[in-house]
Design a protein around this motif. Sequence first.
Motif, PDB file in Angstrom:
ATOM      1  N   ASP A  98      27.417  16.085 -48.252  1.00 45.94           N
ATOM      2  CA  ASP A  98      28.460  15.125 -47.882  1.00 45.94           C
ATOM      3  C   ASP A  98      29.831  15.499 -48.420  1.00 45.94           C
ATOM      4  OD1 ASP A  98      26.947  13.537 -46.325  1.00 45.94           O
ATOM      5  OD2 ASP A  98      27.026  11.752 -47.597  1.00 45.94           O
ATOM      6  N   CYS A  99      29.874  15.854 -49.717  1.00 42.22           N
ATOM      7  CA  CYS A  99      31.190  16.035 -50.318  1.00 42.22           C
ATOM      8  C   CYS A  99      31.377  17.402 -50.970  1.00 42.22           C
ATOM      9  CB  CYS A  99      31.461  14.924 -51.341  1.00 42.22           C
ATOM     10  SG  CYS A  99      30.435  15.057 -52.815  1.00 42.22           S
ATOM     11  N   ASP A 100      30.382  18.303 -50.810  1.00 39.83           N
ATOM     12  CA  ASP A 100      30.498  19.658 -51.352  1.00 39.83           C
ATOM     13  C   ASP A 100      30.479  19.716 -52.881  1.00 39.83           C
ATOM     14  OD1 ASP A 100      30.283  21.255 -49.208  1.00 39.83           O
ATOM     15  OD2 ASP A 100      32.396  21.829 -49.097  1.00 39.83           O
ATOM     16  N   GLU A 101      30.208  18.612 -53.518  1.00 39.76           N
ATOM     17  CA  GLU A 101      30.179  18.566 -54.981  1.00 39.76           C
ATOM     18  C   GLU A 101      28.977  19.370 -55.488  1.00 39.76           C
ATOM     19  OE1 GLU A 101      31.096  18.264 -58.493  1.00 39.76           O
ATOM     20  OE2 GLU A 101      32.420  17.004 -57.269  1.00 39.76           O
ATOM     21  N   ARG A 102      29.164  20.010 -56.622  1.00 45.27           N
ATOM     22  CA  ARG A 102      28.046  20.763 -57.197  1.00 45.27           C
ATOM     23  C   ARG A 102      27.498  20.091 -58.452  1.00 45.27           C
ATOM     24  NH1 ARG A 102      30.262  26.833 -56.925  1.00 45.27           N
ATOM     25  NH2 ARG A 102      28.496  27.229 -58.284  1.00 45.27           N
ATOM     26  N   ASN A 103      28.006  18.927 -58.782  1.00 47.07           N
ATOM     27  CA  ASN A 103      27.524  18.147 -59.916  1.00 47.07           C
ATOM     28  C   ASN A 103      26.383  17.252 -59.441  1.00 47.07           C
ATOM     29  OD1 ASN A 103      27.134  16.653 -62.211  1.00 47.07           O
ATOM     30  ND2 ASN A 103      29.124  15.629 -62.148  1.00 47.07           N
ATOM     31  N   LEU A 104      25.177  17.804 -59.468  1.00 51.70           N
ATOM     32  CA  LEU A 104      24.042  17.153 -58.826  1.00 51.70           C
ATOM     33  C   LEU A 104      22.881  16.976 -59.783  1.00 51.70           C
ATOM     34  CD1 LEU A 104      23.935  19.555 -55.782  1.00 51.70           C
ATOM     35  CD2 LEU A 104      25.088  17.352 -55.810  1.00 51.70           C
ATOM     36  N   GLU A 105      22.103  15.995 -59.458  1.00 56.64           N
ATOM     37  CA  GLU A 105      20.816  15.851 -60.119  1.00 56.64           C
ATOM     38  C   GLU A 105      19.771  16.385 -59.146  1.00 56.64           C
ATOM     39  OE1 GLU A 105      18.049  12.155 -61.612  1.00 56.64           O
ATOM     40  OE2 GLU A 105      20.188  11.839 -61.415  1.00 56.64           O
ATOM     41  N   ILE A 106      18.932  17.290 -59.612  1.00 57.93           N
ATOM     42  CA  ILE A 106      17.901  17.853 -58.735  1.00 57.93           C
ATOM     43  C   ILE A 106      16.664  16.959 -58.800  1.00 57.93           C
ATOM     44  CG2 ILE A 106      16.478  19.878 -58.245  1.00 57.93           C
ATOM     45  CD1 ILE A 106      19.392  20.609 -58.047  1.00 57.93           C
ATOM     46  N   LEU A 107      16.290  16.395 -57.666  1.00 56.37           N
ATOM     47  CA  LEU A 107      15.131  15.497 -57.639  1.00 56.37           C
ATOM     48  C   LEU A 107      13.841  16.262 -57.342  1.00 56.37           C
ATOM     49  CD1 LEU A 107      16.672  12.526 -55.618  1.00 56.37           C
ATOM     50  CD2 LEU A 107      16.536  12.788 -58.091  1.00 56.37           C
ATOM     51  N   SER A 108      13.920  17.234 -56.485  1.00 53.53           N
ATOM     52  CA  SER A 108      12.750  18.062 -56.222  1.00 53.53           C
ATOM     53  C   SER A 108      13.196  19.428 -55.749  1.00 53.53           C
ATOM     54  CB  SER A 108      11.825  17.402 -55.194  1.00 53.53           C
ATOM     55  OG  SER A 108      12.397  17.501 -53.910  1.00 53.53           O
ATOM     56  N   GLY A 109      12.254  20.362 -55.805  1.00 53.51           N
ATOM     57  CA  GLY A 109      12.570  21.714 -55.385  1.00 53.51           C
ATOM     58  C   GLY A 109      12.367  22.722 -56.508  1.00 53.51           C
ATOM     59  N   GLN A 110      12.051  22.191 -57.711  1.00 55.73           N
ATOM     60  CA  GLN A 110      11.837  23.092 -58.840  1.00 55.73           C
ATOM     61  C   GLN A 110      10.362  23.203 -59.206  1.00 55.73           C
ATOM     62  OE1 GLN A 110      14.664  20.914 -61.356  1.00 55.73           O
ATOM     63  NE2 GLN A 110      15.857  22.780 -61.521  1.00 55.73           N
ATOM     64  N   GLU A 111       9.514  22.627 -58.381  1.00 55.55           N
ATOM     65  CA  GLU A 111       8.092  22.605 -58.678  1.00 55.55           C
ATOM     66  C   GLU A 111       7.474  24.001 -58.612  1.00 55.55           C
ATOM     67  OE1 GLU A 111       9.619  20.864 -56.436  1.00 55.55           O
ATOM     68  OE2 GLU A 111       9.268  18.745 -56.856  1.00 55.55           O
ATOM     69  N   CYS A 112       6.538  24.211 -59.462  1.00 60.94           N
ATOM     70  CA  CYS A 112       5.650  25.348 -59.317  1.00 60.94           C
ATOM     71  C   CYS A 112       4.351  24.948 -59.986  1.00 60.94           C
ATOM     72  CB  CYS A 112       6.241  26.601 -59.933  1.00 60.94           C
ATOM     73  SG  CYS A 112       5.205  27.997 -59.553  1.00 60.94           S
ATOM     74  N   ASN A 113       3.520  24.259 -59.234  1.00 59.78           N
ATOM     75  CA  ASN A 113       2.329  23.645 -59.790  1.00 59.78           C
ATOM     76  C   ASN A 113       1.098  24.046 -59.004  1.00 59.78           C
ATOM     77  OD1 ASN A 113       4.062  21.901 -61.318  1.00 59.78           O
ATOM     78  ND2 ASN A 113       4.266  20.654 -59.476  1.00 59.78           N
ATOM     79  N   VAL A 114      -0.011  24.047 -59.722  1.00 59.17           N
ATOM     80  CA  VAL A 114      -1.284  24.039 -59.027  1.00 59.17           C
ATOM     81  C   VAL A 114      -1.584  22.574 -58.765  1.00 59.17           C
ATOM     82  CG1 VAL A 114      -3.731  24.590 -59.149  1.00 59.17           C
ATOM     83  CG2 VAL A 114      -2.052  26.119 -60.201  1.00 59.17           C
ATOM     84  N   LYS A 115      -1.537  22.186 -57.492  1.00 59.22           N
ATOM     85  CA  LYS A 115      -1.615  20.771 -57.150  1.00 59.22           C
ATOM     86  C   LYS A 115      -3.057  20.297 -57.041  1.00 59.22           C
ATOM     87  CE  LYS A 115      -0.222  17.734 -53.344  1.00 59.22           C
ATOM     88  NZ  LYS A 115       0.161  17.811 -51.920  1.00 59.22           N
ATOM     89  N   ASN A 116      -3.897  21.137 -56.505  1.00 62.64           N
ATOM     90  CA  ASN A 116      -5.256  20.709 -56.233  1.00 62.64           C
ATOM     91  C   ASN A 116      -6.202  21.913 -56.229  1.00 62.64           C
ATOM     92  OD1 ASN A 116      -7.207  18.746 -55.566  1.00 62.64           O
ATOM     93  ND2 ASN A 116      -7.102  19.362 -53.419  1.00 62.64           N
ATOM     94  N   ILE A 117      -7.384  21.707 -56.812  1.00 62.26           N
ATOM     95  CA  ILE A 117      -8.397  22.769 -56.816  1.00 62.26           C
ATOM     96  C   ILE A 117      -9.707  22.150 -56.357  1.00 62.26           C
ATOM     97  CG2 ILE A 117      -9.638  24.450 -58.236  1.00 62.26           C
ATOM     98  CD1 ILE A 117      -7.302  24.270 -60.244  1.00 62.26           C
ATOM     99  N   ARG A 118     -10.310  22.704 -55.334  1.00 65.44           N
ATOM    100  CA  ARG A 118     -11.619  22.224 -54.898  1.00 65.44           C
ATOM    101  C   ARG A 118     -12.677  23.238 -55.279  1.00 65.44           C
ATOM    102  NH1 ARG A 118     -13.552  20.630 -49.763  1.00 65.44           N
ATOM    103  NH2 ARG A 118     -12.397  22.339 -48.825  1.00 65.44           N
ATOM    104  N   VAL A 119     -13.697  22.777 -55.971  1.00 62.64           N
ATOM    105  CA  VAL A 119     -14.739  23.689 -56.446  1.00 62.64           C
ATOM    106  C   VAL A 119     -16.109  23.253 -55.960  1.00 62.64           C
ATOM    107  CG1 VAL A 119     -13.427  24.308 -58.512  1.00 62.64           C
ATOM    108  CG2 VAL A 119     -15.084  22.423 -58.610  1.00 62.64           C
ATOM    109  N   GLU A 120     -16.999  24.209 -55.955  1.00 62.55           N
ATOM    110  CA  GLU A 120     -18.409  23.950 -55.658  1.00 62.55           C
ATOM    111  C   GLU A 120     -19.138  23.913 -56.984  1.00 62.55           C
ATOM    112  OE1 GLU A 120     -20.602  22.816 -53.083  1.00 62.55           O
ATOM    113  OE2 GLU A 120     -19.978  24.549 -51.910  1.00 62.55           O
ATOM    114  N   LYS A 121     -19.848  22.809 -57.207  1.00 61.96           N
ATOM    115  CA  LYS A 121     -20.593  22.689 -58.473  1.00 61.96           C
ATOM    116  C   LYS A 121     -22.077  22.807 -58.217  1.00 61.96           C
ATOM    117  CE  LYS A 121     -17.551  19.568 -60.978  1.00 61.96           C
ATOM    118  NZ  LYS A 121     -17.535  18.365 -61.805  1.00 61.96           N
ATOM    119  N   PRO A 122     -22.798  23.275 -59.229  1.00 61.27           N
ATOM    120  CA  PRO A 122     -24.255  23.303 -59.071  1.00 61.27           C
ATOM    121  C   PRO A 122     -24.806  21.875 -59.035  1.00 61.27           C
ATOM    122  CG  PRO A 122     -23.620  23.927 -61.293  1.00 61.27           C
ATOM    123  CD  PRO A 122     -22.349  23.781 -60.504  1.00 61.27           C
TER     124      PRO A 122
END
Length: 123
Positions: A98-122
């Motif tokens: 909107d205003c080209d300002e660079r003074n921002l709060e980052i709400l998302s976009g910095q994630e680097c997560n393992v979100k979900n793991i599905r495993v087979e169990k005995p």
Amino acid sequence: MHELSMANAIVKTVLDVAEKNQAEEILDVTIEIGKLTMLNPEQLRFLLDVLKEDTLLEGAEIIIEEIPVEIKCRACGYTGSTTLDDSDHYLMIVKCPDCDERNLEILSGQECNVKNIRVEKPD
Ligand SMILES: [Zn+2]
């Protein structure tokens, strides 16, 4: 190399979780990658394919979800997504649309997560 250290960390995390859950096989793994991490998803996937050989992860499907960048502008109050000027690979510039300002709060976009793991169990 950014992607390689990330791929190593992801494989370690997933194998740790699998071990704690006495998994026999890992079915799939979902990884969240924020656009601001500057990780290249194709390269990450390639490295994971190499690293998962001869581990419990070998047969797992790797799902990579890219998280878009969302910001809150401290100048005009705009909240929402924004596009990145990544013409300079080493300096990604995030600006308020909107205003080209660079003074921002980052709400998302910095994630680097393992979100979900599905495993087979005995049984
Ligand atoms: Zn703004």
